[in-house]
Design a protein around this motif. Structure first.
Motif, PDB file in Angstrom:
ATOM      1  N   ARG A 109      -6.978   2.293  -7.425  1.00  0.00           N
ATOM      2  CA  ARG A 109      -7.762   1.119  -7.025  1.00  0.00           C
ATOM      3  C   ARG A 109      -8.407   0.408  -8.219  1.00  0.00           C
ATOM      4  O   ARG A 109      -8.977  -0.655  -8.069  1.00  0.00           O
ATOM      5  CB  ARG A 109      -8.844   1.539  -6.021  1.00  0.00           C
ATOM      6  N   LYS A 110      -8.327   1.026  -9.376  1.00  0.00           N
ATOM      7  CA  LYS A 110      -8.955   0.441 -10.560  1.00  0.00           C
ATOM      8  C   LYS A 110      -7.908  -0.124 -11.519  1.00  0.00           C
ATOM      9  O   LYS A 110      -6.723   0.160 -11.396  1.00  0.00           O
ATOM     10  CB  LYS A 110      -9.801   1.503 -11.270  1.00  0.00           C
ATOM     11  N   LYS A 137       0.822  -1.212   0.000  1.00  0.00           N
ATOM     12  CA  LYS A 137       0.000   0.000   0.000  1.00  0.00           C
ATOM     13  C   LYS A 137       0.860   1.269   0.000  1.00  0.00           C
ATOM     14  O   LYS A 137       0.396   2.347  -0.372  1.00  0.00           O
ATOM     15  CB  LYS A 137      -0.946   0.016   1.205  1.00  0.00           C
ATOM     16  N   ARG A 139      -3.804  -3.514 -11.667  1.00  0.00           N
ATOM     17  CA  ARG A 139      -3.870  -2.222 -11.003  1.00  0.00           C
ATOM     18  C   ARG A 139      -2.478  -1.623 -10.958  1.00  0.00           C
ATOM     19  O   ARG A 139      -1.485  -2.339 -11.074  1.00  0.00           O
ATOM     20  CB  ARG A 139      -4.455  -2.368  -9.597  1.00  0.00           C
TER      21      ARG A 139
END
Length: 268
Positions: free
Chosen positions: A219-220, A152, A247
């Motif tokens: 996130r896509k 992340k 992603r």
């Protein structure tokens, strides 16, 4: 500690006051009498003074705060190898009047630390005029700089930093080592320019543009952002062997550099 001057929040001033940490930071630079040093944000001069005691050839202490620069001139006037520069470092990085093979230290203001780092990365001339950057960052920012793909923390900053620089983490620094005491801890990183970069862009700003667009929807899947970059040219993804269903956090640093090179080739 005797407070000399009230720190300014607007300039992100948190001064390092722990002498043991100061000496650990200095040791990373391997300073000798032939070295020229640039220090960004000299503050009260605690780090500056300890560097000066090692007798480098020259120290350029860059301090944006006028009051602090005047204080530094008084405090360090016994050293003939220090020059105090009351200026914003962001306005002099590209110009460079310091020479070559410079070691740069910086306890960077948290509010502009990434902007300062990016300015050193995006210099037009490469290899650059500096030999090594030794910078202290907010710990969270440092984690983004050294992040791995599929985490992340992986970000535009990760991709940009690793493009032209070899990065090493040295140690974390407690918030107790600063005045005023910040809410967060810090991390010391060093950066060494890659002399032979296989992903060499004529215009470094292109990587900034490419990463900005690709990370706009992290996130896509990257297909929409990628098609926006290349005007729906389907052949580019095939040529670079990129799965557009991935992603952005699943791509490697090298993939971003290849995309930037292809973009430069087509649109510059």
């Amino acid at each position: 500690m005797k407070v000399i001057k009230k720190p300014k929040k607007s300039l992100g001033q948190n001064f390092l006051v722990d002498k043991n940490i100061i000496n650990k930071i200095i040791s990373v630079g391997n300073i000798d009498e032939k070295k020229t040093i640039v220090e960004i944000g000299s503050g009260y001069g605690s780090l500056t003074k300890e560097i000066a005691l090692l007798k480098p050839k020259k120290i350029f202490a860059v301090e944006k705060d006028k009051d602090l620069s005047l204080l530094l001139k008084k405090k360090l006037n016994n050293f003939n190898n220090i020059k105090i520069i009351n200026y914003d470092i962001l306005n002099i990085i590209e110009k460079n009047n310091f020479g070559k093979n410079i070691i740069i230290f910086g306890n960077l203001p948290y509010n502009i630390s990434t902007k300062i780092l990016a300015s050193f990365i995006l210099l037009k001339k490469w290899p650059p005029w500096y030999e090594k950057l030794i910078f202290m960052f907010q710990k969270e920012v440092a984690e983004r700089i050294i992040a791995k793909t599929h985490t992340k923390q992986f970000s535009r900053l990760t991709v940009l930093s690793n493009w032209r620089l070899d990065i090493k983490k040295h140690f974390d620094i407690s918030n107790n080592c600063f005045f005023p005491k910040p809410k967060i801890s810090s991390t010391l990183l060093s950066f060494t320019p890659k002399k032979n970069n296989q992903f060499n862009l004529k215009n470094p700003v292109i990587l900034e543009k490419v990463t900005r667009i690709l990370f706009s929807n992290r996130r896509k899947m990257i297909n929409k952002s990628f098609n926006k970059l290349f005007n729906n040219n389907k052949n580019i993804a095939k040529k670079l062997n990129i799965n557009l269903n991935k992603r952005v956090g699943e791509l490697s640093n090298e993939t971003f550099y290849k995309i930037a090179l292809e973009y430069e080739k087509l649109f510059s």
